[in-house]
Design a protein around this motif. Structure first.
Motif, PDB file in Angstrom:
ATOM      1  N   ILE A  90       0.860  -1.179   0.000  1.00 16.15           N
ATOM      2  CA  ILE A  90       0.000   0.000   0.000  1.00 16.15           C
ATOM      3  C   ILE A  90       0.904   1.239   0.000  1.00 16.15           C
ATOM      4  CG2 ILE A  90      -1.913   1.225   1.100  1.00 16.15           C
ATOM      5  CD1 ILE A  90      -2.892  -1.347   2.228  1.00 16.15           C
ATOM      6  N   PRO A  91       1.152   1.797  -1.184  1.00 14.50           N
ATOM      7  CA  PRO A  91       2.068   2.928  -1.289  1.00 14.50           C
ATOM      8  C   PRO A  91       1.594   4.136  -0.486  1.00 14.50           C
ATOM      9  CG  PRO A  91       1.575   2.020  -3.468  1.00 14.50           C
ATOM     10  CD  PRO A  91       0.637   1.372  -2.498  1.00 14.50           C
ATOM     11  N   GLY A  92       2.535   4.800   0.144  1.00 16.73           N
ATOM     12  CA  GLY A  92       2.213   6.043   0.849  1.00 16.73           C
ATOM     13  C   GLY A  92       1.634   5.858   2.247  1.00 16.73           C
ATOM     14  N   VAL A  93       1.342   4.602   2.628  1.00 13.60           N
ATOM     15  CA  VAL A  93       0.815   4.359   3.968  1.00 13.60           C
ATOM     16  C   VAL A  93       1.905   3.652   4.784  1.00 13.60           C
ATOM     17  CG1 VAL A  93      -0.971   3.198   5.315  1.00 13.60           C
ATOM     18  CG2 VAL A  93      -1.535   4.160   3.078  1.00 13.60           C
ATOM     19  N   ASN A  97       1.261   3.908  10.513  1.00 12.92           N
ATOM     20  CA  ASN A  97      -0.070   4.451  10.266  1.00 12.92           C
ATOM     21  C   ASN A  97      -1.081   3.329  10.036  1.00 12.92           C
ATOM     22  OD1 ASN A  97      -2.210   6.135   9.643  1.00 12.92           O
ATOM     23  ND2 ASN A  97      -1.474   6.644   7.596  1.00 12.92           N
TER      24      ASN A  97
ATOM     25  N   LEU B 447      -7.736   5.106   3.297  1.00 12.04           N
ATOM     26  CA  LEU B 447      -6.322   4.908   3.637  1.00 12.04           C
ATOM     27  C   LEU B 447      -5.466   4.816   2.366  1.00 12.04           C
ATOM     28  CD1 LEU B 447      -4.911   4.348   6.435  1.00 12.04           C
ATOM     29  CD2 LEU B 447      -4.941   1.952   5.809  1.00 12.04           C
ATOM     30  N   ILE B 448      -5.949   4.045   1.409  1.00 11.45           N
ATOM     31  CA  ILE B 448      -5.204   3.853   0.158  1.00 11.45           C
ATOM     32  C   ILE B 448      -5.130   5.169  -0.621  1.00 11.45           C
ATOM     33  CG2 ILE B 448      -5.216   2.645  -2.074  1.00 11.45           C
ATOM     34  CD1 ILE B 448      -6.610   0.282  -0.511  1.00 11.45           C
ATOM     35  N   GLY B 451      -2.761   7.541   1.034  1.00 15.65           N
ATOM     36  CA  GLY B 451      -1.391   7.127   0.745  1.00 15.65           C
ATOM     37  C   GLY B 451      -0.983   7.568  -0.646  1.00 15.65           C
ATOM     38  N   PHE B 452      -1.898   7.405  -1.576  1.00 16.50           N
ATOM     39  CA  PHE B 452      -1.670   7.780  -2.973  1.00 16.50           C
ATOM     40  C   PHE B 452      -1.441   9.293  -3.105  1.00 16.50           C
ATOM     41  CE2 PHE B 452      -3.787   9.249  -6.930  1.00 16.50           C
ATOM     42  CZ  PHE B 452      -3.017   8.594  -7.873  1.00 16.50           C
ATOM     43  N   LYS B 454      -0.382  11.375  -0.738  1.00 20.35           N
ATOM     44  CA  LYS B 454       0.474  11.878   0.340  1.00 20.35           C
ATOM     45  C   LYS B 454       1.438  12.987  -0.079  1.00 20.35           C
ATOM     46  CE  LYS B 454       3.474   9.793   3.752  1.00 20.35           C
ATOM     47  NZ  LYS B 454       4.087   8.470   3.999  1.00 20.35           N
TER      48      LYS B 454
END
Lengths: 250, 481
Positions: A90-93, A97, B447-448, B451-452, B454
Motif C-alpha cells: 500500500i504505497p504512501g501508507v 499508520n 487509507l489507500i 497514501g496515494f 500523500k
C-alpha cells in the motif's frame, strides 16, 4: 476456539474444499501440510472470510459463534488474524499508520476510544524489539520495496500488535532465510499462550522445528486425509506426499 | 449600442450614468442578461473609479467577440450567458433561523469534517450570535498585518483604497483577452481578495479568506490579486473544505499572482463546490483561470485539492520570467459519480536556470472522467531550464476514466525535461488485506487514497491538510460496493 464442520467451498465453478473437519482448542498449535493445490491457502482465506469463495456446505465456528454472516473485518475484530502468503503493498501508507488505523478500528468496534498516542508508541517499541525490527522500517510504506523476508517479518509484527486469538500463518516460512526464520518463529513462540491458538500452513517440516505443533494435518484434494502429532511431519519429510495420495485412493 | 472608446470616455466623464437612464437597475439583483449597461451598473454599484469601469467595458467588448472554448475533455450543456443575473447584493439576511432548518445531509458532512457549531451556522447561512472569540481573532489578525504594512482586503476595497497597485497589476498576468472566461470575469467580477506584501516582509501567518471580514457574497465571478513585493513571502489559503451549496451554476474566477524579485508565494486551494447529485444533475461549472508571474529568483507554488464541481476547467500556471525562478504545481483532483475534471498546469520557462515541478494525482470513481492536461514550454532563451512532471491516476471501479494530455514544447537544447506517469487501480487484494486487519472497506479506500495523495497532502499547511484528508474520505464515500 475454532470448529470447522464438513466445510465445502468453491471459487466460480471449481470446488476446492470438499468436506473439511477441524477442531482447534485454545493453547494449541496445529500445522496444516499438503502438496501444492491441495486447498491450504483457500482454507485460510475462507476462515478469514474472503468473499471470493462461496461456501456451499458446512460451517465455521469461532468460540461457538457461527461466522456465516460475519464480514472479514468483523472476524478480525473477533480475533482472527491471517499472515498472508503474499502481503500486498500500500504505497504512501506507513507501517505505523496502518497499524494505528487497524488497532483503532478494532477498538472502535468494541466501543473503545482510540488508543492514546503514548500507549501506541510503547506498544510499537515493545513489539518491534520482540521481532528485532529496526524502527526506521516502521516509517516505510507498507510492504513497498520490502524484501520477501521483511514482508513476512512485518506480518508477524502486525500479529504481535493485534494480539489475535487465532492466528493463521499461511506459508510464513517461504522466502525466509534461516536467520529470519528463527526470528519469526521466536516471535510466534513468545506470543503463544494458553488463551490463543495458531494454525501454521506450510509445505516443509523446517518451520515446525521452530514452531512445534501439537497436531499435524495433511490436506489433499480439499480434504484432511491424515492427522497426527509432530512425528507425522517428519514422516512426510522422509516419504513425501505420494504415499498418502495412494493411501487415500485406496 | 456601439460605443467608441472616446465617446464612452466622454460620456463617463460627465457621469450622466449616475443619475441617468441607469437608475432603473437599482434593485439588489440585476435582471438577467449581459450588455454594456449591466457592466456599467455593476461598476457603479460598487462605486468604482472611472478607470475600472472602462477596464470592465473593454473586457466586455473583447468577450463579446470570443467563443466558448471546446478543447477540454468535458461535456456539458453550455450556459446561456444572457439567462444569468450578473449582480446580486451580498446576502446580509440569514437564510435560516436555526440549524434545524438546514439540510441534514449537509450537517452530517459538517460533522464528519469536525466543523464547530458556530462555523456550521456561518457556512450554512444560519444567523449567528456575536461570537466574541472569532471577532477578537479577526481584530488581532488585522492589527498584526497592519504593523507589517501588509494589505489584505476585498478587491473592491483595494480598487478604492489602493488604486495605484490594482491599476498596475490587474490583468498583467491574466490579460482580459486571455480566454473566454477570463474576459467575462474581467467585465463582471463581483468581488474577491486583494493582498500586498511589502518589500522584504515575511507574512507571519497563513492568509485565508476565512479571516477576511467582509467575505460575504464574493459571488460567482471572483477576482483575486496577490502581489508579493521584492524579497517577501506569503502563504495564501483559498476555499473551504465545507461543501458549498451555491445556487449559481457558473463560476468563472480569475486569480493573478505576482512574485517580484526574490519573493515567494504559496497558494493553497481546497475546492468543494456542489458536484451535482448521484445521477449527475445540478452541480457547479467551475471555469477558473489562475496564473502567477515570477520575476528574478522568485518562486510560486500552487497546491490544490479539488473534490467538487460538476465540471472543472482549471490550470493554475506559472510564467517563469525571471532568471532562477521556480514554479511548482501539486494537485489532487477527485471525481466521483458523473463529475468531469480537466485540470493541470502550464509552466512557461522564459528565464535562465528556471525550474518547475508538477505532481498531479487524479482519483476517479463512479462514472466520472478525470483528465490531466499540462504544458511545459521552454523558450529559446531559457538556458538550463529543468522540469519534472509526475502524473499518477488511481481508478476505482470499471466505469470511470483517467486521461493524461501532457504537452511539451522545448526550444532550447540545454533543457532537461522528465515526465513520469502511472495508472493504478485499487485492488480487491488490497481491500481484503485491510479488511483482514479489521479495517472496513470504506476506511480502507480512504487509507489507500490518502497514501496515494500523500506527496501533495504534505505540501498543504498543517490544519488544511487534516481537513483535506477528511474531505477525500467523504468525497469517495459509497464509491465502492
Amino acid at each position: 476456539m475454532l470448529k470447522i464442520n464438513n466445510l465445502h467451498a468453491r471459487v466460480e465453478d471449481k470446488e476446492i474444499l470438499k468436506g473439511i473437519n477441524l477442531t482447534v482448542n485454545a493453547g494449541e498449535v496445529h500445522a496444516i501440510m499438503g502438496p501444492n493445490g491441495s486447498g491450504k491457502s483457500t482454507l485460510a482465506a475462507v476462515i478469514a472470510g474472503k468473499e471470493e469463495f462461496e461456501i456451499t456446505k458446512g460451517e465455521v465456528f469461532l468460540e461457538g459463534e457461527n461466522l456465516e454472516d460475519t464480514s472479514p473485518e468483523d472476524r478480525a475484530h473477533k480475533g482472527i488474524f491471517l499472515s498472508f502468503q503474499y502481503p500486498v503493498e500500500i504505497p504512501g501508507v506507513s507501517v505505523t499508520n496502518f497499524m494505528k488505523t487497524a488497532i483503532n478500528e478494532s477498538r472502535k468496534a468494541k466501543g473503545l476510544e482510540d488508543m492514546p498516542a503514548k500507549d501506541m508508541l510503547k506498544l510499537i517499541r515493545e513489539k518491534s524489539e520482540l521481532l528485532e525490527i529496526d524502527r526506521k522500517f516502521l516509517s516505510r510504506s507498507l510492504n513497498e520495496g520490502f524484501s520477501g523476508g521483511e514482508k513476512k517479518r512485518n506480518e508477524i509484527f502486525q500479529m504481535a500488535m493485534l494480539e489475535p486469538k487465532l492466528a493463521i500463518l499461511d506459508e510464513t516460512d517461504s522466502g525466509l532465510d534461516i536467520d529470519a526464520l528463527r526470528i519469526v518463529a521466536n516471535g510466534v513462540n513468545k506470543l503463544k499462550s494458553k488463551d490463543n491458538a495458531v494454525i501454521v500452513i506450510t509445505h516443509y517440516q523446517r518451520l515446525l522445528e521452530y514452531i512445534v505443533p501439537d497436531f499435524v494435518h495433511v490436506l489433499h484434494n480439499g480434504k484432511i486425509v491424515k492427522s497426527g502429532t509432530k512425528d507425522l511431519a517428519l514422516e512426510l519429510e522422509e516419504k513425501g506426499y505420494d504415499w498418502l495420495k495412494q493411501e487415500t485412493v485406496i | 449600442m456601439a460605443y467608441t472608446e472616446e465617446e464612452l470616455k466622454k460620456e463617463l466623464e460627465t457621469k450622466e450614468y449616475e443619475y441617468g437612464f441607469y437608475t432603473d437597475i437599482e434593485s439588489d439583483t440585476f435582471p438577467n442578461g449581459l450588455n454594456e449597461e449591466i457592466v456599467i451598473a455593476i461598476s457603479k454599484k460598487k462605486e468604482e473609479p472611472e478607470w475600472m469601469t472602462l477596464w470592465r467595458l473593454q473586457s466586455f467588448k473583447i468577450w463579446k467577440d470570443m467563443v466558448e472554448p471546446e478543447w477540454a475533455n468535458v461535456k456539458y450543456k453550455k450556459p446561456d450567458f444572457q439567462a444569468i443575473s450578473y449582480y446580486s447584493a451580498p446576502n446580509k439576511k440569514p437564510k435560516y433561523e436555526s440549524l434545524d432548518e438546514v439540510d441534514p445531509e449537509l450537517l452530517d458532512t459538517f460533522k464528519k469534517l469536525g466543523i464547530s457549531l458556530d462555523e456550521q451556522k456561518k457556512l450554512a447561512g444560519v444567523a449567528v450570535d456575536i461570537v466574541m472569540d472569532s471577532v477578537s481573532v479577526a481584530t488581532t489578525f488585522k492589527k498584526t498585518l497592519a504593523e507589517k504594512g501588509i494589505i489584505f482586503c476585498s478587491i473592491s476595497e483595494a480598487i478604492k483604497e489602493h488604486p495605484e497597485l490594482v491599476k498596475k497589476y490587474i490583468g498583467s498576468v491574466v490579460p482580459q483577452k486571455d480566454n473566454f472566461y477570463a474576459a467575462l470575469n474581467s467585465a463582471v467580477f463581483s468581488d474577491g481578495s486583494f493582498c500586498y506584501i511589502p518589500k522584504g516582509v515575511r507574512c507571519p501567518m497563513e492568509l485565508s479568506t476565512y479571516f477576511r471580514i467582509n467575505q460575504a457574497g464574493t459571488g460567482q465571478f471572483e477576482r483575486t490579486l496577490v502581489i508579493a513585493d521584492e524579497g517577501s513571502y506569503v502563504s495564501y489559503l483559498e476555499g473551504c473544505t465545507a461543501p458549498s451549496r451555491d445556487e449559481n451554476q457558473l463560476h468563472a474566477a480569475v486569480v493573478e499572482l505576482i512574485a517580484l524579485d526574490d519573493a515567494e508565494i504559496k497558494y493553497s486551494t481546497v475546492q468543494n463546490w456542489f458536484p451535482g447529485n448521484k445521477e449527475g444533475q445540478g452541480g457547479v461549472f467551475n471555469f477558473v483561470t489562475k496564473r502567477g508571474l515570477c520575476e528574478k529568483n522568485a518562486k510560486i507554488s500552487w497546491t490544490q485539492v479539488e473534490t467538487g464541481s460538476a465540471v472543472t476547467w482549471k490550470y493554475p500556471s506559472c510564467i517563469l520570467k525571471g532568471d532562477n525562478s521556480i514554479g511548482e504545481f501539486y494537485s489532487i483532483a477527485v471525481t466521483n459519480n458523473y463529475q468531469q475534471a480537466d485540470t493541470g498546469t502550464k509552466m512557461i520557462h522564459l528565464g535562465k536556470n528556471t525550474r518547475s515541478t508538477i505532481i498531479s494525482k487524479g482519483i476517479s470513481a463512479g462514472k466520472s472522467q478525470n483528465s490531466y492536461r499540462g504544458l511545459v514550454q521552454v523558450n529559446s532563451r531559457a538556458e538550463n531550464a529543468r522540469n519534472f512532471s509526475q502524473c499518477d491516476s488511481l481508478l476505482m471501479g470499471n466505469e470511470c476514466g483517467a486521461h493524461t494530455f501532457p504537452y511539451i514544447e522545448v526550444k532550447n537544447k540545454s533543457a532537461q525535461i522528465e515526465h513520469e506517469a502511472t495508472t493504478s487501480k485499487i485492488g480487491e487484494d488490497q481491500i481484503f488485506y485491510c479488511n483482514q486487519r479489521g479495517i472496513n472497506t470504506e476506511k480502507a479506500i480512504a487509507l489507500i487514497v490518502n497514501g496515494f495523495s500523500k506527496e501533495v497532502l504534505n505540501k498543504l499547511p498543517m490544519e488544511f491538510a487534516v481537513e483535506a484528508q477528511k474531505l477525500l474520505e467523504i468525497s469517495l464515500e459509497g464509491s465502492v460496493g
